[in-house]
Design an enzyme around this catalytic site. Structure first.
Site, short mmCIF file in Angstrom:
data_model
loop_
_atom_site.label_atom_id
_atom_site.label_comp_id
_atom_site.label_asym_id
_atom_site.label_seq_id
_atom_site.Cartn_x
_atom_site.Cartn_y
_atom_site.Cartn_z
CG ASP A 46 19.56 -35.19 -9.62
OD1 ASP A 46 18.76 -34.50 -8.93
OD2 ASP A 46 20.04 -34.77 -10.69
CB VAL A 100 -0.97 0.00 1.20
CG1 VAL A 100 -1.76 1.31 1.23
CG2 VAL A 100 -1.92 -1.19 1.12
#
Length: 434
Positions: free
Chosen positions: A390, A192
């Site tokens: 992996d 804001v």
């Protein structure tokens, strides 16, 4: 870098602000008192008694006293961390001094709140020199009260272009002997005020999405061992929009978000956690359609994807961007491309355990198979896909487990809910994997 984290939490899902003093009430601290008694999924990871924007300027001195009273009384039982927000402004020495005075009062060991206090939130910071001013004030507070250096964490709200540019300076500044910026904890976006500072205009008067700000904040948090938190989502009735924002944030590595209500706290606490059951999705056009489990088969309900048999082993498929004729192999490959699987907590644990066992046996990579039977219209198709795991895949998959373990360890008030959601055996395995 030579410094290390001084705080315990590695993840913060929820940053919940409460007014410290409400004018015209018999008990001006009533909202503060109610917030301090939230428990379970309604209670945030970080509770912020807000003595800045949420509290009228005329009530802030009383607000500081209310923080002391409420935190002294209830702080021991608050399940999350407590980080009051004080006033500050990069362009106002008077405002900075008022914030300093309030920090001195709130952190006074003789007043009773300090033992439950984790740090302070500093709003409206400017360039990196302004961050150092706030840090210096906190150092003075610690010395005035005989506290260990960096006893108090400092979180900042990024609400200006200056503060956003300062994010890039952190790696050069943290750890220098001339400051105590190691005390930094959260980097919180404040869209804001950022919008105001940037002089941005939208046709509706709403806030721009500012994806660059959220990316930059998340990147700075990652580079400096800190935690990134998104700003407030002020349409508190728009649950779907809140979820969409959190989903987008998680893809940026920003797992925390500001919560304005206990309802938003529940949503933000639960949203980053892995689902209890796996879910197959079908990518159709610009959206994902959830496939419905019909007892071991997954059905596409509605007309998002049209699939019909036009001959022996020949099919016609329409995904909304044109009709294609496919044979059985082409249909299988197309559906593999269009489907995605959202793994449950149990699925993630299973995969990690399999990889850990394979690694112990000396294998560096293994294939993980996932299969499903899909029902689309009058056609039933079994699909199978393989994913190579992996060490890098393992570490990436570990993040939701790390989050789960962090929540389970630091939020005992939520353990019963987690066990009900996932089952005790899955929870036990999730706490031991990795």
């Amino acid at each position: 870098m030579s410094y290390s984290q001084h705080y315990e939490r590695s993840f913060v899902r929820t940053f919940f602000t409460s007014p410290t003093a409400v004018e015209g009430k018999d008990d001006s601290a009533a909202m503060l008192r109610r917030a301090a008694q939230l428990r379970g999924m309604e209670a945030p990871d970080v509770w912020v008694p807000d003595n800045e924007d949420a509290t009228a300027p005329s009530m802030r001195d009383e607000g500081a006293e209310n923080i002391i009273d409420v935190v002294s009384e209830h702080g021991a039982d608050v399940p999350g961390e407590i980080h009051p927000r004080v006033v500050w402004h990069r362009d106002s020495p008077e405002t900075r001094f008022q914030g300093f005075q309030h920090m001195l009062e709130i952190a006074d060991p003789d007043r009773g709140a300090l033992e439950h206090l984790d740090g302070f939130v500093i709003p409206e910071v400017g360039d990196i020199d302004d961050w150092k001013k706030a840090d210096e004030f906190l150092t003075i507070v610690e010395r005035e009260h005989g506290l260990e250096e960096r006893r108090l964490s400092m979180s900042v709200i990024v609400e200006s272009g200056q503060a956003e540019l300062a994010l890039a300076d952190l790696r050069d500044e943290i750890g220098k002997p001339t400051n105590n910026l190691e005390r930094l904890f959260l980097l919180v976006d404040g869209e804001v005020d950022y919008t105001k500072d940037m002089r941005a205009i939208t046709s509706t008067g709403g806030l721009p999405p500012w994806p660059e700000l959220r990316h930059n904040t998340s990147r700075a948090a990652s580079a400096n061992g800190l935690i990134a938190v998104d700003g407030p989502y002020d349409d508190i009735r728009d649950v779907d929009g809140y979820h969409e924002r959190m989903t987008d944030n998680r893809m940026k590595g920003m797992l925390g978000i500001w919560s304005l209500t206990p309802g938003q706290v529940i949503e933000a606490n639960e949203s980053p956690l892995p689902p209890a059951t796996g879910q197959w999705l079908l990518d159709v056009g610009d959206r994902n359609v959830e496939l419905v489990d019909t007892g071991g088969r997954y059905a596409c309900e509605g007309d998002d994807l049209e699939l019909t048999t036009i001959g022996e082993g020949t099919y016609e498929v329409d995904t909304g961007d044109g009709v294609r004729k496919l044979d059985a192999d082409e249909l299988h490959d197309t559906l593999v491309e269009l489907t995605e699987y959202v793994p449950s907590l149990s699925d993630i644990v299973d995969s990690m355990e399999q990889f850990e066992a394979a690694k112990e046996a000396g294998e560096g990579a293994i294939a993980m198979e996932r299969s499903a039977t899909l029902e689309i219209g009058d056609v039933t198709v079994s699909i199978t896909s393989d994913r190579m795991w992996d060490e890098a895949t393992y570490q990436a998959a570990k993040t939701p487990i790390d989050l789960f373990q962090d929540v389970y360890e630091h939020r005992p008030d939520q353990r019963e809910t987690l066990q009900e959601r996932y089952g005790e055996s899955v929870v036990e395995r999730a706490m031991n994997v990795g």
